[in-house]
Design a protein around this motif. Structure first.
Motif, PDB file in Angstrom:
ATOM      1  N   UNK A   1       0.863  -1.158   0.032  1.00  0.00           N
ATOM      2  CA  UNK A   1      -0.092   0.059   0.077  1.00  0.00           C
ATOM      3  C   UNK A   1       1.016   1.244   0.134  1.00  0.00           C
ATOM      4  N   UNK A   2       0.571   2.158  -0.772  1.00  0.00           N
ATOM      5  CA  UNK A   2       1.378   3.268  -1.233  1.00  0.00           C
ATOM      6  C   UNK A   2       2.978   3.057  -1.306  1.00  0.00           C
ATOM      7  N   UNK A   3       3.306   1.968  -2.132  1.00  0.00           N
ATOM      8  CA  UNK A   3       4.569   1.754  -2.348  1.00  0.00           C
ATOM      9  C   UNK A   3       5.608   2.640  -2.918  1.00  0.00           C
ATOM     10  N   UNK A   4       6.917   2.537  -2.323  1.00  0.00           N
ATOM     11  CA  UNK A   4       7.893   3.627  -3.038  1.00  0.00           C
ATOM     12  C   UNK A   4       9.099   2.707  -3.127  1.00  0.00           C
ATOM     13  N   UNK A   5       9.800   2.591  -4.355  1.00  0.00           N
ATOM     14  CA  UNK A   5      11.331   2.134  -4.493  1.00  0.00           C
ATOM     15  C   UNK A   5      12.171   3.034  -3.912  1.00  0.00           C
ATOM     16  N   UNK A   6      12.844   2.544  -2.815  1.00  0.00           N
ATOM     17  CA  UNK A   6      13.881   3.422  -2.194  1.00  0.00           C
ATOM     18  C   UNK A   6      15.320   3.271  -2.610  1.00  0.00           C
ATOM     19  N   UNK A   7      15.779   2.251  -3.181  1.00  0.00           N
ATOM     20  CA  UNK A   7      16.779   1.949  -3.731  1.00  0.00           C
ATOM     21  C   UNK A   7      16.710   0.911  -4.915  1.00  0.00           C
TER      22      UNK A   7
ATOM     23  N   UNK B   1      -1.973  -4.431   7.408  1.00  0.00           N
ATOM     24  CA  UNK B   1      -2.287  -4.017   8.947  1.00  0.00           C
ATOM     25  C   UNK B   1      -1.901  -2.512   8.977  1.00  0.00           C
ATOM     26  N   UNK B   2      -1.649  -1.766   7.901  1.00  0.00           N
ATOM     27  CA  UNK B   2      -1.287  -0.353   7.924  1.00  0.00           C
ATOM     28  C   UNK B   2       0.162  -0.180   8.482  1.00  0.00           C
ATOM     29  N   UNK B   3       0.875  -1.238   8.738  1.00  0.00           N
ATOM     30  CA  UNK B   3       2.152  -1.191   9.253  1.00  0.00           C
ATOM     31  C   UNK B   3       3.415  -0.877   8.010  1.00  0.00           C
ATOM     32  N   UNK B   4       4.103   0.116   8.415  1.00  0.00           N
ATOM     33  CA  UNK B   4       5.314   0.366   7.404  1.00  0.00           C
ATOM     34  C   UNK B   4       6.274  -0.723   7.430  1.00  0.00           C
ATOM     35  N   UNK B   5       6.689  -1.292   6.100  1.00  0.00           N
ATOM     36  CA  UNK B   5       7.573  -2.338   5.885  1.00  0.00           C
ATOM     37  C   UNK B   5       8.546  -1.855   4.872  1.00  0.00           C
ATOM     38  N   UNK B   6       9.829  -2.161   5.096  1.00  0.00           N
ATOM     39  CA  UNK B   6      11.005  -2.026   4.223  1.00  0.00           C
ATOM     40  C   UNK B   6      11.594  -3.398   4.054  1.00  0.00           C
TER      41      UNK B   6
END
Ligand SMILES: [Zn+2]
Length: 184
Positions: free
Chosen positions: A78-84, A119-124
């Protein structure tokens, strides 16, 4: 849970930039569950919300191979971003919104992704090879990009011409019965 209708290219929702999910509400979780069911039923290895007509930034991915006895391994982004990102990989891709069309596309071979889970928890987490390809393909859908957009202009033109034929045939066949093939 319910199997949702998958929209076919060039439906407008597939060309739109999707809106961020403001809150991982029960309604969003229901959409996620229905998208997972829709992806497994297709069958496919990834599905983005715009493909079921919802212009929101979320997608589901599962590159496990249950036919080979592997357990399911769903990713909800959800709302994913590629950070690297690093490396390059060429993979033959397909898409549930352009079923029957396959082309080799170049992507990053390793990516680091930040996203909210169901669950709305941020994962990296890091992804490589097919999982990385699939996540990049699904995230493109959130920006209104389909895989032929990643080809050279000439190759894209030929691919979309083939898709036009496939689509006409599919729409004819769908009047007679359903068919399915694995794709993203
Ligand atoms: Zn796709």
């Amino acid at each position: 849970m319910a199997v949702l209708d998958i929209v076919l290219y060039p439906e407008a929702v597939l060309k739109a930039v999707a809106k961020p999910v403001k809150k991982v509400s029960a309604e969003i979780q229901r959409l996620v569950d229905n998208m997972l069911e829709t992806m497994y039923a297709a069958p496919g290895i990834g599905l983005a919300a715009p493909q079921v007509g919802v212009s929101k930034r979320l997608c589901v991915v599962d590159v496990s191979n249950p036919q080979e006895g592997e357990p399911l391994n769903p990713y909800v982004l959800i709302n994913p971003e590629i950070i690297d990102r690093a490396g390059k990989i060429l993979w033959e891709e397909g898409c549930l919104s352009l079923p029957g069309l396959y082309r080799e596309v170049q992507r990053s071979s390793r990516i680091t992704v930040r996203a909210l889970d169901r669950q709305g928890v941020e994962r990296v987490f890091e992804a490589e090879d097919l999982l990385a390809v699939c996540i990049q393909h699904e995230m493109d859908h959130l920006d209104g990009i389909v895989f032929p957009d990643r080809l050279s202009l000439l190759k894209k033109k030929l691919a979309l011409k083939e898709w036009k034929r496939l689509r006409e045939k599919k729409l004819e066949d769908d009047d007679e019965g359903d068919e399915a093939q694995p794709a993203e």
